[in-house]
Scaffold this active site. Sequence first.
Site, PDB file in Angstrom:
ATOM      1  N   ASN A  83       0.818  -1.213   0.000  1.00  0.00           N
ATOM      2  CA  ASN A  83       0.000   0.000   0.000  1.00  0.00           C
ATOM      3  C   ASN A  83       0.851   1.260   0.000  1.00  0.00           C
ATOM      4  O   ASN A  83       0.483   2.263  -0.601  1.00  0.00           O
ATOM      5  CB  ASN A  83      -0.930   0.013   1.207  1.00  0.00           C
ATOM      6  CG  ASN A  83      -1.753   1.282   1.284  1.00  0.00           C
ATOM      7  OD1 ASN A  83      -2.618   1.509   0.437  1.00  0.00           O
ATOM      8  ND2 ASN A  83      -1.465   2.125   2.279  1.00  0.00           N
ATOM      9  N   ASP A 101       1.394   6.593   0.479  1.00  0.00           N
ATOM     10  CA  ASP A 101       0.743   5.541  -0.309  1.00  0.00           C
ATOM     11  C   ASP A 101       1.281   5.537  -1.734  1.00  0.00           C
ATOM     12  O   ASP A 101       1.424   6.602  -2.362  1.00  0.00           O
ATOM     13  CB  ASP A 101      -0.771   5.774  -0.362  1.00  0.00           C
ATOM     14  CG  ASP A 101      -1.478   5.258   0.878  1.00  0.00           C
ATOM     15  OD1 ASP A 101      -0.961   5.475   1.995  1.00  0.00           O
ATOM     16  OD2 ASP A 101      -2.556   4.648   0.718  1.00  0.00           O
ATOM     17  N   ASP A 118      -0.221  -6.645   3.208  1.00  0.00           N
ATOM     18  CA  ASP A 118      -0.605  -5.677   4.227  1.00  0.00           C
ATOM     19  C   ASP A 118      -1.630  -4.674   3.697  1.00  0.00           C
ATOM     20  O   ASP A 118      -1.510  -4.191   2.568  1.00  0.00           O
ATOM     21  CB  ASP A 118       0.680  -4.944   4.662  1.00  0.00           C
ATOM     22  CG  ASP A 118       0.466  -3.975   5.799  1.00  0.00           C
ATOM     23  OD1 ASP A 118       0.051  -4.431   6.876  1.00  0.00           O
ATOM     24  OD2 ASP A 118       0.715  -2.767   5.610  1.00  0.00           O
ATOM     25  N   HIS A 150      -6.856  -0.597   1.669  1.00  0.00           N
ATOM     26  CA  HIS A 150      -6.535   0.820   1.455  1.00  0.00           C
ATOM     27  C   HIS A 150      -5.788   1.082   0.154  1.00  0.00           C
ATOM     28  O   HIS A 150      -5.253   2.174  -0.052  1.00  0.00           O
ATOM     29  CB  HIS A 150      -5.685   1.336   2.623  1.00  0.00           C
ATOM     30  CG  HIS A 150      -6.387   1.263   3.948  1.00  0.00           C
ATOM     31  ND1 HIS A 150      -7.601   1.871   4.165  1.00  0.00           N
ATOM     32  CD2 HIS A 150      -6.064   0.639   5.111  1.00  0.00           C
ATOM     33  CE1 HIS A 150      -7.984   1.639   5.415  1.00  0.00           C
ATOM     34  NE2 HIS A 150      -7.073   0.891   6.006  1.00  0.00           N
ATOM     35  N   GLU A 159      -4.695  -9.080   4.439  1.00  0.00           N
ATOM     36  CA  GLU A 159      -5.033  -8.350   5.646  1.00  0.00           C
ATOM     37  C   GLU A 159      -6.007  -7.253   5.257  1.00  0.00           C
ATOM     38  O   GLU A 159      -5.596  -6.190   4.791  1.00  0.00           O
ATOM     39  CB  GLU A 159      -3.813  -7.725   6.332  1.00  0.00           C
ATOM     40  CG  GLU A 159      -4.207  -7.151   7.702  1.00  0.00           C
ATOM     41  CD  GLU A 159      -3.669  -5.760   8.020  1.00  0.00           C
ATOM     42  OE1 GLU A 159      -3.805  -5.328   9.171  1.00  0.00           O
ATOM     43  OE2 GLU A 159      -3.128  -5.078   7.127  1.00  0.00           O
TER      44      GLU A 159
END
Length: 575
Positions: free
Chosen positions: A181, A243, A273, A277, A315
């Site tokens: 991410n 990001d 991970d 997002h 996740e």
Amino acid sequence: MATGTRRGMMGRGELALALVAGLVLGAGLLGCRGEVETKPVQPTAPTVATPEPEPEPEPDVTEVEPDVEEPAEETAWWRGAVFYEIFVRSFHDSDGDGVGDLEGLIAKLDYLNDGDPDGGDDLGVDALWLMPINPSPSYHGYDVTDYRDVNPDYGDLETLDRLLAEAKSRGIRVIKDLVINHSSNQHPWFLSAKQGPDADKRDWYTFVDTPPEGWTQPWGPGPVWHQAGDAWYYGIFWSGMPDLNYRNPAVEAEMHDIARFWLARDVAGFRVDAVKHLFETEDGKLADADENHPFLKRFRAAIDKDFPNAVLVAEAWSDADSQARYYGDGDQFHLGFSFDTSAKIRTAVKDGVRSDLNQMLDKAARVFPDPGYEAPFLTNHDMPRVFRDLGEDPARMRLAAALLFAWQGTPFLYYGEELGMVGGEGGADENKRTPMRWNSEPDVGFTTGTPWFAVPDEAPGTDVASQLADPQSLLRLYQRLIALRRTHPALRTGEQARVDVSGGPGVAALSRALGDQRVVLVVNLAAEPSEPFDLPLTGEPRVLYAEGLTAPPTVVDGFASFTALGPRAFAFLAY
Ligand code: CA
């Protein structure tokens, strides 16, 4: 078998035969599947008042050997496997600098799985998940500065290769964290990008002249836009973790290449991970955006092409309904952490009532299109340790472990969980990630130097050496439960169902069925003994393993009739 026989003195098969405490329910031994021959379990000796700390009450234990030969399975290696999450910095330090390292992990592989399914003192896990091992300015490593190298604190690529080879020789597969991410703000890409609008890597991140109003972290009021010069860049976690911009195909291609780099080195897959997002919508939806999914399909395809045995674990810290979407049509993640299951097992065990457990069993059946997608766990490195969460109550902890290993899917345990580690007090994440406790010396056998983070005081006996010497220890229970999964394929890949039982608000049961093999776990979550109840069963049940089963069930007309389950008792039965 003598009570208290050390596991190291016998094979694992014999261990399963061993009467650890209490006595064997003789039914079904060596293929005799007739009537259940039952004898009462020895009552626990009355507890004598002692100075603190109070000794853990000895559980009534019932254990017989498994009768099922493991059939050849044509399922993927990760289905039903047991994973062990490791924070390398805190696992074992080989060179005395106070920082755990890959060499230290190699030295402790035999603890995790010695490669001999018939003997040894090992846990018997199938796979490891290493939290980030890339170079990083932080202690935790979730802000990466080089995606193709190993953190020099931990070793180098050659050490990793050796770890993978040593693990493979024991039948252990290793997956690593892949933090896609965001990168570190110290990554050369970002050091370039922040130079200005014309910088080479400017469009590898998201810069705006004026940040949109009202964007905050989905979990709190924290900012997600951070100033750099005259512009602002997007970083959902903090300014040190900008990001990556996956609307730029070059960034996506680079991450595919990075993934293939590690798989080519024989890493078995990734825990990916923060996947919820990856994309943000223009109107400020910062989690679980629809755009995540086509990206993840392409990611999976890029890996499947050359590495069809690799496993991808999501996740996505969301409720089960949203989390399940990361399975896609079987073309995104193979596994997804089930945060709802973690919460519901713990609340059921804490509250002593079955409603949360039954609701979760129903929800899991409803939302996971492939039950094998579910990756249950109790807690991980982002949560207070489970034993702390359960009020450091050993009986609750044992019950939670039984539920974890009976649950469908692929369970993950967090290093030290099997010892009942509680970690440090206080909210800092380091307290959830304290050094592994190998022995009862002041340095807990972690390092000969000064540990990177102070080892907190924990209850006597919270260490590997003490618990290997104690047949009743939590570690021994974890070994038994993992062995039970290995010897009973129904517990690994069998279909899960909720079983309705009476007996009081704390009594619950779940079954796992594979072919003609059925295993049921019945629990009494309550602090009081249950009332009498019947468990619907076909065939003749045998008790595989039980704690607190004050009287074994009798079989009448398709029911196993229990006079009572003790407080926080559980029993695995096969039929
Ligand atoms: Ca070291």
